[in-house]
Write an enzyme that holds these catalytic residues in place. Sequence first.
Site, PDB file in Angstrom:
ATOM      1  N   GLU A  33       0.837  -1.215   0.000  1.00 56.77           N
ATOM      2  CA  GLU A  33       0.000   0.000   0.000  1.00 56.77           C
ATOM      3  C   GLU A  33       0.865   1.255   0.000  1.00 56.77           C
ATOM      4  OE1 GLU A  33      -2.038  -0.476   3.710  1.00 56.77           O
ATOM      5  OE2 GLU A  33      -3.254  -2.158   3.034  1.00 56.77           O
ATOM      6  N   PRO A  34       1.683   1.456  -1.012  1.00 58.77           N
ATOM      7  CA  PRO A  34       2.513   2.660  -1.005  1.00 58.77           C
ATOM      8  C   PRO A  34       1.706   3.905  -1.360  1.00 58.77           C
ATOM      9  CG  PRO A  34       2.851   1.453  -3.044  1.00 58.77           C
ATOM     10  CD  PRO A  34       1.868   0.646  -2.229  1.00 58.77           C
ATOM     11  N   GLY A  35       1.969   4.987  -0.675  1.00 54.87           N
ATOM     12  CA  GLY A  35       1.321   6.253  -0.995  1.00 54.87           C
ATOM     13  C   GLY A  35       2.376   7.291  -1.333  1.00 54.87           C
ATOM     14  N   TYR A  56       4.660  18.312  11.321  1.00 53.38           N
ATOM     15  CA  TYR A  56       5.683  17.286  11.590  1.00 53.38           C
ATOM     16  C   TYR A  56       7.098  17.862  11.586  1.00 53.38           C
ATOM     17  CZ  TYR A  56       1.776  14.686   9.478  1.00 53.38           C
ATOM     18  OH  TYR A  56       0.543  14.208   9.135  1.00 53.38           O
ATOM     19  N   CYS A  87      -2.256  33.902  10.437  1.00 57.85           N
ATOM     20  CA  CYS A  87      -1.961  34.639  11.669  1.00 57.85           C
ATOM     21  C   CYS A  87      -1.547  33.742  12.811  1.00 57.85           C
ATOM     22  CB  CYS A  87      -3.193  35.433  12.072  1.00 57.85           C
ATOM     23  SG  CYS A  87      -3.838  36.330  10.676  1.00 57.85           S
ATOM     24  N   GLU A  88      -0.516  32.976  12.627  1.00 58.79           N
ATOM     25  CA  GLU A  88       0.086  32.285  13.755  1.00 58.79           C
ATOM     26  C   GLU A  88       1.518  31.920  13.408  1.00 58.79           C
ATOM     27  OE1 GLU A  88      -1.402  28.168  14.488  1.00 58.79           O
ATOM     28  OE2 GLU A  88      -3.159  28.901  13.418  1.00 58.79           O
ATOM     29  N   TYR A 143       0.444  14.055   0.691  1.00 56.83           N
ATOM     30  CA  TYR A 143       0.057  14.687   1.955  1.00 56.83           C
ATOM     31  C   TYR A 143       0.197  16.208   1.881  1.00 56.83           C
ATOM     32  CZ  TYR A 143       0.513   9.800   3.232  1.00 56.83           C
ATOM     33  OH  TYR A 143       0.387   8.429   3.255  1.00 56.83           O
TER      34      TYR A 143
HETATM   35  N1  LLP Z   1      -1.380   1.924   4.538  1.00 57.50           N
HETATM   36  C1  LLP Z   1      -1.845   2.341   5.733  1.00 57.50           C
HETATM   37  C2  LLP Z   1      -2.687   1.466   6.532  1.00 57.50           C
HETATM   38  C3  LLP Z   1      -1.504   3.639   6.186  1.00 57.50           C
HETATM   39  O1  LLP Z   1      -1.957   4.066   7.360  1.00 57.50           O
HETATM   40  C4  LLP Z   1      -0.688   4.480   5.377  1.00 57.50           C
HETATM   41  C5  LLP Z   1      -0.340   5.829   5.811  1.00 57.50           C
HETATM   42  C6  LLP Z   1      -0.243   3.977   4.145  1.00 57.50           C
HETATM   43  C7  LLP Z   1      -0.604   2.684   3.762  1.00 57.50           C
HETATM   44  C8  LLP Z   1       0.598   4.774   3.217  1.00 57.50           C
HETATM   45  O2  LLP Z   1       1.823   5.121   3.774  1.00 57.50           O
HETATM   46  P1  LLP Z   1       2.937   5.840   2.853  1.00 57.50           P
HETATM   47  O3  LLP Z   1       3.401   4.825   1.839  1.00 57.50           O
HETATM   48  O4  LLP Z   1       2.326   7.006   2.202  1.00 57.50           O
HETATM   49  O5  LLP Z   1       3.979   6.205   3.816  1.00 57.50           O
HETATM   50  N2  LLP Z   1       0.351  12.814   6.744  1.00 57.50           N
HETATM   51  C9  LLP Z   1       1.608  12.175   7.049  1.00 57.50           C
HETATM   52  C10 LLP Z   1       1.635  10.726   6.645  1.00 57.50           C
HETATM   53  C11 LLP Z   1       0.516   9.887   7.256  1.00 57.50           C
HETATM   54  C12 LLP Z   1       0.541   8.458   6.823  1.00 57.50           C
HETATM   55  C13 LLP Z   1      -0.636   7.712   7.328  1.00 57.50           C
HETATM   56  N3  LLP Z   1      -0.764   6.359   6.891  1.00 57.50           N
HETATM   57  C14 LLP Z   1       2.734  12.979   6.397  1.00 57.50           C
HETATM   58  O6  LLP Z   1       2.460  13.982   5.785  1.00 57.50           O
HETATM   59  O7  LLP Z   1       3.889  12.612   6.528  1.00 57.50           O
END
Ligand code: LLP
Length: 422
Positions: free
Chosen positions: A275-277, A318, A346-347, A375
Amino acid sequence: MDHFLYRNGILHAEDVPVTRIAAEVGTPFYVYSTATLTRHYRVFEEALSGLPHLICYAMKANSNLAVLKVLADLGAGMDVVSGGEYKRARAVGVPGDKIVFSGVGKTPAEMRLALEGGIRQFNVESEPELELLSVVASKAGIEAPITIRVNPDVDAKTHAKIATGKSENKFGIPIARAREVYARAAALPGLRVVGVDVHIGSQLTDLDPYRSAFLKVADLTRELRSDGHDIARVDLGGGLGIPYMSTNEAPPLPSDYGKIVHETVGDLGAEIEIEPGRLIAGNAGLLVSEVLFVKNGEDRDFLILDAAMNDLIRPAMYDAHHDIIPVVEPVPGEDPHVYDVVGPVCESGDTFAKRRVMPVMGAGEMVAFRSAGAYGAVMASEYNSRPLIPEVLVQGDQFAVVRARPTFDEMLSRDTIPSWLE
Ligand code: LLP
């Protein structure tokens, strides 16, 4: 290969000058590269070649329909975490049997939506969820394919807000209790066990935690099979990190990640899901913004941009680093300057970078935040009543606005004044 390069002194997104997009859509905006999205998807395909597998893009990273369509057309499955994300996957033609549903808090309505529309599996994260899904599926008369997300108690060595695989985190079921919970799942009506699931965190820059987690999952798979469960799929989650700082970061390559997958779970004969994002979308996007003012403070100089924390929250949330580069290529040999790069909100938290060494910038000039494809837009808000900024997709020498900037009227029209106030 990077698809955001200077050509003739101007930053380009593939073959399109960023200045041309800015002239048409106005700043700030996000721009995404189709070639980069495609390349990143293919890198994972190669890393897992030789194993039966499905790449389920974690659309929480970037769920613009155009981005999803690029990936869906390449054959990607999707990892969704809400009814809205499920709808997006279906809207770009992803069949239900390529959609996995993750998340610790699925509602009965979301469960029904996915059951009725078709779903590959629910990645179940708790016993109460298991019980609820059993009830919802039984009522609907549709069997729910499930995996259980196990928490392997592995330190992902990433930012505390995005680590998920430690026992103190809210995610998954402790791996030590997995056999018991699988036995419960097998006994419940309306559920069909199809596999096991793990995800230990995001922005991982070290492969060791993956190795530890995947080995634990491989052992568990053998145990569950000996208990009589049909563990045909192993979902390894996402989380592979990307370089945010062009100068000194070298996160592991997807090919090395792939080797670990092969070594740890490759002999199970299971279908591997990942599940890469971030790795797919992160470096496929820029946030482009204009310098409104250069403010010379007593202590330091500020670059005040027209983008703010509501457009890109990662630095505020973060302490994330994003490289910030000028859209017009700096003249070599020119002395750099040190700025705090800030937005208009304004912060004080509305700070993108402190004491950043950059070329000398002036009002009206543009900068681009790199690695903003994941993100970024998805975490944006209208804080300070700043309308969500447009998103643009580039392919070769073409570009299109794939989410338009709302007008003020559109923004205001979502609120209503109750009759007693009229
Ligand atoms: N699968 C599950 C169950 C997850 O919770 C996540 C991310 C992914 C896959 C995808 O992860 P990735 O490959 O994108 O690292 N907003 C934060 C990142 C939150 C990630 C949450 N879960 C940021 O901007 O760094």
